[in-house]
Design a protein around this motif. Structure first.
Motif, mmCIF file in Angstrom:
data_model
loop_
_atom_site.group_PDB
_atom_site.id
_atom_site.type_symbol
_atom_site.label_atom_id
_atom_site.label_comp_id
_atom_site.label_asym_id
_atom_site.label_seq_id
_atom_site.Cartn_x
_atom_site.Cartn_y
_atom_site.Cartn_z
ATOM 1 N N ALA A 149 0.819 -1.212 0.000
ATOM 2 C CA ALA A 149 0.000 0.000 0.000
ATOM 3 C C ALA A 149 0.854 1.264 0.000
ATOM 4 O O ALA A 149 0.405 2.313 -0.458
ATOM 5 N N GLU A 150 2.071 1.163 0.486
ATOM 6 C CA GLU A 150 2.960 2.328 0.541
ATOM 7 C C GLU A 150 3.428 2.759 -0.850
ATOM 8 O O GLU A 150 3.882 3.889 -1.026
ATOM 9 N N LEU A 151 3.333 1.865 -1.832
ATOM 10 C CA LEU A 151 3.810 2.173 -3.173
ATOM 11 C C LEU A 151 2.705 2.632 -4.127
ATOM 12 O O LEU A 151 2.971 2.910 -5.290
ATOM 13 N N ILE A 152 1.459 2.724 -3.615
ATOM 14 C CA ILE A 152 0.354 3.159 -4.470
ATOM 15 C C ILE A 152 0.464 4.660 -4.709
ATOM 16 O O ILE A 152 0.541 5.450 -3.776
ATOM 17 N N GLU A 153 0.490 5.026 -5.982
ATOM 18 C CA GLU A 153 0.550 6.431 -6.357
ATOM 19 C C GLU A 153 -0.846 6.980 -6.628
ATOM 20 O O GLU A 153 -1.191 8.075 -6.208
ATOM 21 N N LEU A 207 -11.725 3.466 -14.560
ATOM 22 C CA LEU A 207 -11.683 3.869 -15.978
ATOM 23 C C LEU A 207 -12.463 2.986 -16.946
ATOM 24 O O LEU A 207 -12.029 2.932 -18.094
ATOM 25 N N PRO A 208 -13.508 2.297 -16.823
ATOM 26 C CA PRO A 208 -14.338 2.087 -15.652
ATOM 27 C C PRO A 208 -13.782 1.032 -14.703
ATOM 28 O O PRO A 208 -14.162 0.981 -13.543
ATOM 29 N N ASP A 209 -12.868 0.136 -15.191
ATOM 30 C CA ASP A 209 -12.231 -0.807 -14.263
ATOM 31 C C ASP A 209 -11.303 -0.027 -13.342
ATOM 32 O O ASP A 209 -10.801 1.038 -13.697
ATOM 33 N N THR A 210 -11.070 -0.570 -12.159
ATOM 34 C CA THR A 210 -10.195 0.097 -11.197
ATOM 35 C C THR A 210 -8.744 -0.221 -11.526
ATOM 36 O O THR A 210 -8.351 -1.387 -11.563
ATOM 37 N N VAL A 211 -7.968 0.818 -11.754
ATOM 38 C CA VAL A 211 -6.552 0.677 -12.091
ATOM 39 C C VAL A 211 -5.727 1.273 -10.956
ATOM 40 O O VAL A 211 -5.915 2.432 -10.583
ATOM 41 N N ILE A 212 -4.833 0.462 -10.403
ATOM 42 C CA ILE A 212 -3.914 0.931 -9.364
ATOM 43 C C ILE A 212 -2.568 1.175 -10.034
ATOM 44 O O ILE A 212 -2.013 0.272 -10.668
ATOM 45 N N THR A 213 -2.057 2.394 -9.887
ATOM 46 C CA THR A 213 -0.743 2.742 -10.421
ATOM 47 C C THR A 213 0.219 2.895 -9.250
ATOM 48 O O THR A 213 -0.097 3.568 -8.259
ATOM 49 N N PHE A 214 1.374 2.258 -9.366
ATOM 50 C CA PHE A 214 2.375 2.290 -8.306
ATOM 51 C C PHE A 214 3.473 3.297 -8.629
ATOM 52 O O PHE A 214 3.654 3.679 -9.785
ATOM 53 N N THR A 215 4.211 3.675 -7.630
ATOM 54 C CA THR A 215 5.303 4.628 -7.811
ATOM 55 C C THR A 215 6.377 4.080 -8.748
ATOM 56 O O THR A 215 7.153 4.837 -9.311
ATOM 57 N N THR A 216 6.396 2.778 -8.937
ATOM 58 C CA THR A 216 7.358 2.134 -9.836
ATOM 59 C C THR A 216 6.943 2.254 -11.298
ATOM 60 O O THR A 216 7.707 1.896 -12.187
ATOM 61 N N GLY A 217 5.702 2.705 -11.531
ATOM 62 C CA GLY A 217 5.173 2.792 -12.884
ATOM 63 C C GLY A 217 4.318 1.592 -13.262
ATOM 64 O O GLY A 217 3.601 1.624 -14.260
#
Length: 63
Positions: A16-20, A25-35
Motif C-alpha cells: 500500500a505504501e507504493l500506491i501512487e 476507468l471504468p475498471d479500477t486501475v492501481i498505479t504504483f510509484t514504480t510505474g
C-alpha cells in the motif's frame, strides 16, 4: 500490505505504501510509484478503505 482481486479472480497482496493513484476507468486501475499498473475488481473507494485500514493498523503498532 493490502489484498486485492485481479479480474480473473486471483487474490494479490500489494504494498500500500507504493500506491501512487487509483482510478476507475471504468475498471479500477492501481498505479504504483514504480510505474507498474494492475487492474482489480475492487472499486476505488474499496481500495481507499483498505489503505486506510492498513495505515491505522501500522500506526497502532507503533504506539
Amino acid at each position: 500490505m493490502i489484498e486485492v482481486t485481479r479480474l480473473n479472480g486471483k487474490k494479490l497482496t500489494v504494498n500500500a505504501e507504493l500506491i501512487e493513484r487509483v482510478e476507475e476507468l471504468p475498471d479500477t486501475v492501481i498505479t504504483f510509484t514504480t510505474g507498474n499498473k494492475i487492474i482489480v475488481k475492487e472499486s476505488r473507494q474499496e481500495v481507499k478503505n483498505l489503505v486506510i485500514l492498513y495505515k491505522k493498523e501500522v500506526l497502532c503498532r507503533e504506539l
